[in-house]
Structures are given as C-alpha cells and as structure tokens.
Design a protein around this motif. Sequence first.
Motif, mmCIF file in Angstrom:
data_model
loop_
_atom_site.group_PDB
_atom_site.id
_atom_site.type_symbol
_atom_site.label_atom_id
_atom_site.label_comp_id
_atom_site.label_asym_id
_atom_site.label_seq_id
_atom_site.Cartn_x
_atom_site.Cartn_y
_atom_site.Cartn_z
ATOM 1 N N TRP A 270 -2.301 -15.548 50.467
ATOM 2 C CA TRP A 270 -3.475 -15.053 49.740
ATOM 3 C C TRP A 270 -3.768 -15.956 48.554
ATOM 4 O O TRP A 270 -4.902 -16.409 48.353
ATOM 5 N N ALA A 271 -2.744 -16.233 47.760
ATOM 6 C CA ALA A 271 -2.930 -17.099 46.593
ATOM 7 C C ALA A 271 -3.295 -18.510 47.009
ATOM 8 O O ALA A 271 -4.167 -19.148 46.401
ATOM 9 N N HIS A 272 -2.649 -19.022 48.059
ATOM 10 C CA HIS A 272 -2.936 -20.385 48.521
ATOM 11 C C HIS A 272 -4.388 -20.518 48.966
ATOM 12 O O HIS A 272 -5.094 -21.459 48.562
ATOM 13 N N TRP A 440 -3.144 -16.720 39.252
ATOM 14 C CA TRP A 440 -2.923 -18.167 39.245
ATOM 15 C C TRP A 440 -4.150 -18.818 38.608
ATOM 16 O O TRP A 440 -5.194 -18.197 38.464
ATOM 17 N N ARG A 441 -4.025 -20.080 38.256
ATOM 18 C CA ARG A 441 -5.167 -20.858 37.787
ATOM 19 C C ARG A 441 -4.885 -22.334 38.032
ATOM 20 O O ARG A 441 -3.721 -22.769 38.028
ATOM 21 N N VAL A 442 -5.914 -23.100 38.260
ATOM 22 C CA VAL A 442 -5.790 -24.552 38.296
ATOM 23 C C VAL A 442 -5.562 -25.018 36.855
ATOM 24 O O VAL A 442 -6.295 -24.630 35.949
ATOM 25 N N GLY A 443 -4.517 -25.819 36.647
ATOM 26 C CA GLY A 443 -4.168 -26.255 35.297
ATOM 27 C C GLY A 443 -5.366 -26.790 34.541
ATOM 28 O O GLY A 443 -6.022 -27.730 35.009
ATOM 29 N N LEU A 460 -0.845 -25.980 39.646
ATOM 30 C CA LEU A 460 -1.309 -24.623 39.914
ATOM 31 C C LEU A 460 -0.421 -23.714 39.077
ATOM 32 O O LEU A 460 0.756 -23.521 39.382
ATOM 33 N N ASP A 461 -0.973 -23.224 37.991
ATOM 34 C CA ASP A 461 -0.219 -22.365 37.086
ATOM 35 C C ASP A 461 -0.138 -20.966 37.672
ATOM 36 O O ASP A 461 -1.149 -20.410 38.120
ATOM 37 N N VAL A 462 1.049 -20.380 37.659
ATOM 38 C CA VAL A 462 1.280 -19.058 38.240
ATOM 39 C C VAL A 462 1.885 -18.158 37.172
ATOM 40 O O VAL A 462 2.853 -18.520 36.494
#
Length: 518
Positions: A270-272, A440-443, A460-462
């Motif tokens: 899901w996150a990917h 999550w977020r893209v750095g 990819l910050d989690v």
Amino acid sequence: MEHTRFARFGMVCTVDHLASTAGLSMLDQGGSAADAAIAANAVLAVTAPHACGLGGDLFALVHEGGGAPQALNASGRSGSGADPGRLRAEGHDRMPFQRDIRSVPVPGCADGWMALHARYGRLPLAELFAPAIRYADEGFPASPLLAPAAAVLPGVDAALAPGDLIRRPGVARTLETLAADGRDGFYLGEFGKGLLALGRDGAAGGSGEGEYTEADLERVNADWVEPLRARAFGHDVWTIPPNSQGYLLLLALAIADRLDLPRDPSDPLWAHLLAEAARAAGHDRPDVLFEGASVDGVLASAAERRATIDPSRRARLRDLTSSGDTTYLCAVDSEGMGVSLIQSNAAGFGSMLFEPATGINLHNRGIGFSLVPGHPAEYGPGRRPPHTLAPALVTRPDGSLRAVLGTMGGDSQPQILLQVVARLLASGESPGQAIGAPRWRVGPGLTGFDAWSEPDEASLDVEQGAGWTEGLQERGHPVRGLPYGGAFGYAHLIDVRPDGVLAGAADPRALISSAAGR
C-alpha cells in the motif's frame, strides 16, 4: 487511537483549540462556515505566528449546496522592483530563503479574508475578529509548538514555557483597523507603510530602489478561480489550480485509482504503490508548476504515468519523460456549507522579517520562484510564485459534500493528502484513523521545499509505528525512519456522512489541535 469527533450542527477543525473554539462560537451566533473559518484563522494569526498570519497567503475551497466548489486564490505577487538579474549578479542561483525582502511577495491573507467575507459572510468582521483581538491585546498562553521559538517575536525577550502569556498589541491594532476600514486600512495603512519602508531599505540585500510601490499594495490579491477536479475511488476530489501544487494530489489520486491497491494500509505494498504514484506525479513539478500553467495535459497523463509503476520495485525517475510552515483549517455549518482553508508563512515564521510597527512577521513564499533565465516561474515584477498550499474538498457523484481536508507540510502536502484520501475513501477508515495513522513522505530536502530537485536521490521518510520499512526497502526505497510528529504534517478532516452527521478529526501530532462541534 481513535480521534474522531462527531457533531450534528457544525464543526471546526484547527491546529489550536483556541482557534477551533472561536470558529465554533461564530456558528453558535448564526455565522456561516466561512465566518467560522475567518474567525479561526484570525485567532491563529495571533497564536500561531510560526505557521501563519497576516503576513502570509491564503487559499480556500467553499462548497455550498451542490456541484463544484468555489475556489479562492489569495496569494500575493512580487513587487514592481523585483529584479532577477540583480540576484544572479550577487551570486544567487535560487531565491534567498530567509531575511531578504525579495523573497516576500505582497501578503494575500487579508485580501482572502475580505473576499470570503464579501461572498459568504453573515456576521460583521468586528465580531469575527473579536476573539483574536482579545487574545492579541490581553494575552494568550503560548502553545507547546510556539513556546520554544517565541523569542524571535518582537517584544518577547526569551524562550517561553508552554502556557506563558504573550501579547501582540500591534496585531490587535491591525485587526481592529481591518474590521473598521477594510483592506485599505491594512495594505495602505500602518502595515502597508512599514512594508514599503522595508522594501526601500532592502533588508538583507534589496536594491535600495524599492521592492514595492504603493500601486503594488493597492492591487487586490484575491481571485475566484476555476477549481481542478479528478475522479478517484468513486468520488470527485477538488483543489486549487496553479500557482498551487494541488494538481499533484489529483494526478497521484488518478494514478492510484488505476492501481491494485491493497485495502489494508498496513501492507507495505500500500505504501509502496502510493509513494510511487506520488513520485510519478511530482518528479517534473519544477518544470510544470507556475502561475497560469495549464495542467490539463499533465492530469491526462495519469494512465501513462501509472504504466511506470512496478509493484515489486522503485522506479528510476530520471528514465521517465514527461509531456513548514503552514496551517490548515476546515469548517462545516448546519446548512451544509463546507470550507477548506489553508494559510501560510511558507517556512517557520516565514522570512524572519517583521513589519516593525505591527510586529507582523512576513512570509517567504518568494522562495518558490526560479532564478533560471526565461523559466516560466522566474522571479519578476507582479508575479505569483509556485505554491505548495493545496487545500482539498471531496464531493459525491451527486455533487453533495463528502469531505473537506488539508494539511501543512511544504512539498509533502499532496503526499499526505493522498494517504488520507486513500484511507478514507478506499479503505473505509474513520477520520480519526485516517488522520492519526503513520505516514510516509518523499524526503523534502534541506528546506522542506526541495523534494523534486533530485527526486531519485530523495529518501522515503517513514513515520515511527508504520511497519512498512522492510517491505519498502525490499522494493528499492532508501528508507529513513523519523519520529511520529510534525515532520509529517498537521492534517485535519471533516467527513459529512449521508445522514448529515459530521465526523471530524484534528491531527494529534499538533498536541493542542481540536475538532470542535455543536
């Protein structure tokens, strides 16, 4: 933990319980959702200068009855003295981040309040501003978010503890003038004269010839514009067109709607998949986003971009070709009007420049401009910079209001909202679950506004507690774990159920956030 709150006759969600209470009191006095939003935002302009204020910009979506919402762009324009050549001659290859007046477009917040009130207000401005004026004049308790940094404010000499009183008499005086004399009392009065003087002085590097003219301040910074829409998960999602980056949310949702998304958000797949949808949508933003840009072709590329996504591995974006801080609040009233409003300084306390007479801190939204010669978003006179602000609103197929939502978070805003919308609409989670769940977020890079400068190099910050790390690493994501908290935005959501009950959640990451209902 479940954070959903329920109400029947109105709800306001903000980052500060003082602001939510002020907004709710306007609903109790017969005000509209727009009245509640203005009152809440005015309180935040006093109590949350690290996130927003009269020195910043504003965007809003308003849904009334059925059909498409109305969209308000109240973002300011650079002054007539804007000179990109001078910045380049000084050695700059990007806009100065802070302490330079050239990164301060004329603030649009006050014009935004005036436009909202003129079209949708029911109560006098003096009533809407009364709670904010009282807090500014008599003092308000510093929040846990503001207290550690409050010493940068004029008149505050040291770091404070949460609960210590802060007074902002210049802001109280400004709000009183705005209520009595309208926008001219702000832009052409004490604040405007101070801004002109700062532009002439050049702060930390201006030309000395003046960044602004009086004509720049006479020009209204609020425009009603045509909203953007995308269909996803059986609903229509709406946002603001460029110069807002809101199209990234719609494009990522359109891509995600074409993916076989697991229903369970705890699945690393899901996150990917959502992260890849966000990366496929956003990697070319520096070339695509500028004032007046048409993104119809970009939105139409959802199928093409979806084809680049592999469930088993992270895409290499350079192989693809392609045709802070902030506060968010929302309100819904008993008659079904919904307001999705976002207001911002850009970075924390914005430019770190303060109009000296009023103590109002000025935003630094000019950092969105480019200094590449000929770039469509190049810094220049009378232009609006690319903006990260991206409020959202969801309607059902029959045009009725389903939800209002948004978040702070710089470049990460569309990514955060993508996850919240997917949890709400695709996974059927409650507002409290969708808002409180790890993200999550893209750095976002060093400043929070650099996510797409080198997208293949971004982590990819989690957020702590997500449980996705191993599965994401197996798919090639460079994962960086971060604590649960404000690095992943403060999002708020009000969901309008078919029976009319309002289900809302304010982000627990903000510590004093509040979903207040009646």
